[in-house]
Write an enzyme that holds these catalytic residues in place. Structure first.
Site, short mmCIF file in Angstrom:
data_model
loop_
_atom_site.label_atom_id
_atom_site.label_comp_id
_atom_site.label_asym_id
_atom_site.label_seq_id
_atom_site.Cartn_x
_atom_site.Cartn_y
_atom_site.Cartn_z
N TYR B 111 -84.68 -13.33 -50.06
CA TYR B 111 -83.22 -13.41 -50.00
C TYR B 111 -82.80 -14.63 -49.19
O TYR B 111 -83.54 -15.08 -48.31
CB TYR B 111 -82.64 -12.17 -49.30
CG TYR B 111 -82.66 -10.90 -50.11
CD1 TYR B 111 -81.58 -10.54 -50.90
CD2 TYR B 111 -83.77 -10.06 -50.08
CE1 TYR B 111 -81.59 -9.36 -51.63
CE2 TYR B 111 -83.79 -8.88 -50.81
CZ TYR B 111 -82.70 -8.53 -51.57
OH TYR B 111 -82.71 -7.36 -52.30
N TYR B 151 -90.57 -7.42 -53.18
CA TYR B 151 -90.82 -7.92 -51.81
C TYR B 151 -91.21 -6.75 -50.92
O TYR B 151 -90.86 -5.61 -51.19
CB TYR B 151 -89.60 -8.68 -51.26
CG TYR B 151 -88.34 -7.86 -51.17
CD1 TYR B 151 -88.07 -7.05 -50.07
CD2 TYR B 151 -87.39 -7.90 -52.20
CE1 TYR B 151 -86.91 -6.32 -49.99
CE2 TYR B 151 -86.23 -7.16 -52.13
CZ TYR B 151 -85.99 -6.36 -51.02
OH TYR B 151 -84.84 -5.62 -50.95
N ARG B 161 -90.60 -3.11 -52.29
CA ARG B 161 -89.45 -2.80 -53.15
C ARG B 161 -89.72 -3.35 -54.54
O ARG B 161 -90.01 -4.53 -54.70
CB ARG B 161 -88.15 -3.45 -52.62
CG ARG B 161 -87.58 -2.95 -51.32
CD ARG B 161 -87.20 -1.49 -51.22
NE ARG B 161 -86.70 -0.82 -52.44
CZ ARG B 161 -85.48 -0.92 -52.94
NH1 ARG B 161 -84.57 -1.67 -52.36
NH2 ARG B 161 -85.13 -0.27 -54.03
N HIS B 164 -85.32 -5.70 -58.13
CA HIS B 164 -84.02 -5.04 -58.32
C HIS B 164 -82.90 -6.02 -58.05
O HIS B 164 -83.06 -7.03 -57.37
CB HIS B 164 -83.89 -3.82 -57.40
CG HIS B 164 -83.94 -4.16 -55.94
ND1 HIS B 164 -85.12 -4.32 -55.26
CD2 HIS B 164 -82.96 -4.41 -55.04
CE1 HIS B 164 -84.87 -4.62 -54.00
NE2 HIS B 164 -83.57 -4.70 -53.84
N HIS B 166 -78.92 -5.77 -56.61
CA HIS B 166 -77.88 -4.93 -56.02
C HIS B 166 -76.56 -5.17 -56.74
O HIS B 166 -76.20 -6.32 -56.99
CB HIS B 166 -77.69 -5.26 -54.54
CG HIS B 166 -78.88 -5.01 -53.68
ND1 HIS B 166 -79.07 -3.84 -53.00
CD2 HIS B 166 -79.96 -5.78 -53.40
CE1 HIS B 166 -80.22 -3.90 -52.32
NE2 HIS B 166 -80.77 -5.07 -52.54
#
Lengths: 199, 243
Positions: B111, B151, B161, B164, B166
């Site tokens: 991110y 990640y 995770r 995905h 969000h």
């Protein structure tokens, strides 16, 4: 008359720790500008977990009526303006990520007017909050009433809350601030757990 | 009749049995952040039946191409994907005027957030991982982005995770507010993920984007369809019941 069978809802998931990239824009906690009609107020508090520790990665969102008790919404006879962009004006919506060290959040807004109650009469002026955080798998909904409003005594939603928990929905006016500051901590869990509303 | 469908709205409330519980021990961070008292059920008033979608959509510009919206003049690295679908209410009717905001990791699972420090994966200077658009009159939204990477996270040993995206949906009714995550159908990591598995088995499939060849753009991007069903119903001014 037959009613369509309910469609399964898409499950909520946590906002996680990184929502600030998209939902944490600075300035969205200020709902007013110089031209906004109404009495300026500041609403602030902390978001706390069941241990009383600050929730350092929470998101508090605010939705409220304007000073005359009207929502910026077609159901309240409001039509979107043709122009977009700079002329935001008062939308009634704000966002504030909680502060990383303290869990604090705050909005600069106006005192909302009274909104009609579909069961009859008027509701006391109130502000609607949506609370989310890392570690929360769904959003929580609550309301904030202001402790200097006599109409609180007759508000159907507030009076439907058990008396011993009612204070969790009422922000306290601080002495001497201009504009007036109302304070209410939000507790996700524990003896002072905030009353959350099933909407 | 409208009067049959508005009023208390019991049949369109947030269906808690479709959503994860607040307390889910396999996701450790829920333990101190989950309420333990009963919620108070309220008659839906204008406060719950209105929401910021229409007003907010009027002031927020679309920004739906995450492959270029970093503004560097360069293109994000990764497999380009189109993600599109319809936003529907609890009766299956389309919901317009919904601001859809997304955020995600880059192709390497990183991110652009200041807090992302533990995972030594490369940043992509041409990818912010943030976008937004509005649903149209048919409730349709669409993004162009890149497929995110999985990640690691700290919930348990060797925790990952699954890939995905969000999504935040801010529509015409506050009571319909939804933040969820889009996963990719067929991902073998899903069953190992406590956040995905926190949703009840009968509704998990609603979080899966499916490959849709009709959405794929020849020689450009693969297509993924992801419809979203919200609580509440999309009331129009003609159905107003509050005065």
């Amino acid at each position: 008359m037959g009613r369509p069978r309910r469609t399964r809802q898409t499950p909520s998931q946590t906002v996680g720790p990184f929502f600030g990239m998209a939902l944490g824009r600075e300035g969205d906690e200020v709902l007013v500008d110089d031209d906004t009609p109404g009495e300026r107020i500041r609403l602030e508090g902390r978001l706390l977990d069941g241990n009383g520790d600050p929730v350092e990665d929470g998101l508090v969102e605010l939705w409220q009526a304007d000073a005359s008790g009207r929502y910026r919404h077609p159901l309240d006879d409001w039509d979107p303006p043709p122009s977009t962009g700079d002329a935001r004006g008062f939308t009634g919506f704000g966002r504030c990520p909680t502060a990383f060290e303290t869990g604090a959040w705050a909005f600069d807004t106006i005192r909302p007017g009274a909104v009609a109650d579909p069961a009859g009469g008027m509701q006391a002026p109130h502000l609607n909050l949506v609370v989310q955080a890392r570690g929360m798998l769904d959003a929580l909904f609550t309301r904030v009433y202001l402790d200097d409003e006599p109409a609180n005594e007759a508000d159907r939603v507030l009076q439907s809350v058990p008396a011993e928990r009612r204070a969790t929905l009422v922000a306290t006016r601080q002495d001497g601030d201009d504009p007036p500051t109302f304070v209410l901590d939000l507790h996700l869990q524990g003896p002072d757990e905030t009353v959350f509303l099933d909407v | 009749m409208a009067s049959d469908r508005v009023g208390s709205g019991d049949d369109v409330r947030r269906a808690h049995d479709d959503h994860p519980p607040f307390r889910y021990p396999d996701y450790k961070s829920t333990m101190a952040r989950s309420p333990e008292r009963d919620m108070v059920t309220v008659l839906r008033t204008l406060s719950e039946r209105t929401g910021p979608g229409p007003a907010w959509s009027a002031v927020e510009d679309d920004d739906a191409d995450l492959t270029t919206n970093a503004g560097t003049g360069g293109r994000a690295i990764g497999a380009r994907i189109v993600v599109t679908g319809r936003v529907l209410d609890a009766h299956g009717a389309p919901v317009p005027d919904t601001l859809v905001e997304i955020w995600q990791a880059n192709a390497a699972g990183r991110y652009t957030h200041w807090r992302e420090t533990e995972y030594d994966a490369p940043l992509d200077p041409n990818f912010l991982g943030v976008g937004q658009c509005h649903t149209d009159a048919d409730g349709i939204y669409e993004f162009l982005t890149i497929r995110p990477g999985p990640y690691p996270w700290g919930n348990h040993p060797n925790a990952w995770r699954p890939a995905h995206v969000h999504l935040s949906l801010l529509g015409p009714a506050l009571g319909s507010r939804l933040v969820t995550q889009l996963y990719f159908a067929g991902d073998p990591m899903l069953e190992l993920d406590p956040i995905y598995c926190s949703a009840p088995p009968h509704s998990r499939h609603r979080m899966l984007a499916h490959y849709d060849h009709d959405v794929s753009v020849e020689n450009w991007a693969t297509g993924w369809r992801f419809d979203i069903v919200l609580a509440g119903e999309h009331a129009t001014p003609g159905e107003r019941q509050d005065d």
